[in-house]
Design an enzyme around this catalytic site. Structure first.
Site, PDB file in Angstrom:
ATOM      1  N   CYS A  51     -10.400  -1.763  -9.471  1.00  0.00           N
ATOM      2  CA  CYS A  51     -10.099  -2.028  -8.063  1.00  0.00           C
ATOM      3  C   CYS A  51     -11.287  -1.619  -7.190  1.00  0.00           C
ATOM      4  O   CYS A  51     -11.707  -0.463  -7.196  1.00  0.00           O
ATOM      5  CB  CYS A  51      -8.852  -1.263  -7.643  1.00  0.00           C
ATOM      6  SG  CYS A  51      -8.490  -1.353  -5.875  1.00  0.00           S
TER       7      CYS A  51
ATOM      8  N   ASN B  88      -2.226  -8.846   4.332  1.00  0.00           N
ATOM      9  CA  ASN B  88      -1.844 -10.016   3.540  1.00  0.00           C
ATOM     10  C   ASN B  88      -1.140  -9.519   2.286  1.00  0.00           C
ATOM     11  O   ASN B  88      -1.618  -8.596   1.632  1.00  0.00           O
ATOM     12  CB  ASN B  88      -3.091 -10.832   3.154  1.00  0.00           C
ATOM     13  CG  ASN B  88      -3.835 -11.313   4.378  1.00  0.00           C
ATOM     14  OD1 ASN B  88      -3.249 -11.788   5.336  1.00  0.00           O
ATOM     15  ND2 ASN B  88      -5.142 -11.164   4.353  1.00  0.00           N
TER      16      ASN B  88
ATOM     17  N   GLY C   1      -2.997 -15.031   1.190  1.00  0.00           N
ATOM     18  CA  GLY C   1      -4.440 -14.886   1.098  1.00  0.00           C
ATOM     19  C   GLY C   1      -4.919 -13.514   0.649  1.00  0.00           C
ATOM     20  O   GLY C   1      -6.091 -13.182   0.837  1.00  0.00           O
TER      21      GLY C   1
ATOM     22  N   HIS D  61      -4.872  -4.064  -3.380  1.00  0.00           N
ATOM     23  CA  HIS D  61      -4.730  -2.657  -2.991  1.00  0.00           C
ATOM     24  C   HIS D  61      -4.358  -2.762  -1.520  1.00  0.00           C
ATOM     25  O   HIS D  61      -5.084  -3.394  -0.744  1.00  0.00           O
ATOM     26  CB  HIS D  61      -6.070  -1.939  -3.179  1.00  0.00           C
ATOM     27  CG  HIS D  61      -6.069  -0.483  -2.834  1.00  0.00           C
ATOM     28  ND1 HIS D  61      -6.514   0.463  -3.723  1.00  0.00           N
ATOM     29  CD2 HIS D  61      -5.708   0.193  -1.720  1.00  0.00           C
ATOM     30  CE1 HIS D  61      -6.435   1.664  -3.168  1.00  0.00           C
ATOM     31  NE2 HIS D  61      -5.947   1.518  -1.938  1.00  0.00           N
TER      32      HIS D  61
ATOM     33  N   HIS E 289      -4.144  -2.936   2.168  1.00  0.00           N
ATOM     34  CA  HIS E 289      -5.147  -2.707   3.196  1.00  0.00           C
ATOM     35  C   HIS E 289      -4.766  -3.452   4.462  1.00  0.00           C
ATOM     36  O   HIS E 289      -4.167  -4.515   4.414  1.00  0.00           O
ATOM     37  CB  HIS E 289      -6.552  -3.112   2.736  1.00  0.00           C
ATOM     38  CG  HIS E 289      -6.696  -4.532   2.308  1.00  0.00           C
ATOM     39  ND1 HIS E 289      -6.190  -5.017   1.113  1.00  0.00           N
ATOM     40  CD2 HIS E 289      -7.310  -5.586   2.905  1.00  0.00           C
ATOM     41  CE1 HIS E 289      -6.493  -6.308   1.000  1.00  0.00           C
ATOM     42  NE2 HIS E 289      -7.153  -6.671   2.080  1.00  0.00           N
TER      43      HIS E 289
END
Length: 116
Positions: free
Chosen positions: A4, A87, A93, A98, A100
């Site tokens: 990640c 999103n 999209g 992770h 955010h």
């Protein structure tokens, strides 16, 4: 998660231009900004999205909202306006899985949800 990109930023393995950091949250400038001010606000603990958050994550998610308001105040855009968006999933999209928030400001942003 070792693959990640945001976890690598949290760990200090990748550079970032930090705007805010505490024990649970990190905020930094997006490297591909979609607005004059484009900051990402993330929890340091990895989970994919709001939908993947567990009971112990909700206080941190609430803290992310407070950090967004604090950043707006510090950057002087609290009165002119800013956008905070996340999103969730492919149809929305989401690229990095992770959680955010995109904090965007610094110009008049196009309205969301306007369809012709």
């Amino acid at each position: 998660m070792t693959d990640c990109v945001f976890c690598k930023i949290v760990a200090g393995d990748l550079p970032s231009k930090k705007v805010y950091e505490d024990e649970d949250i990190l905020a930094f400038h997006d490297i591909q900004p979609a607005a004059p001010i484009h900051i990402l606000i993330i929890p340091k603990r990895h989970f994919a999205s709001l939908s993947a958050g567990e009971e112990q994550d909700w206080p941190v998610i609430g803290q992310m909202q407070r950090v967004a308001a604090q950043i707006a105040n510090e950057l002087g855009v609290d009165e002119s306006g800013y956008r905070v968006i996340t999103n969730i999933g492919a149809n929305a999209g989401q690229i990095v899985h992770h959680l955010h928030y995109h904090f965007m400001a610094g110009a008049r942003l196009a309205p969301l949800g306007v369809h012709n």
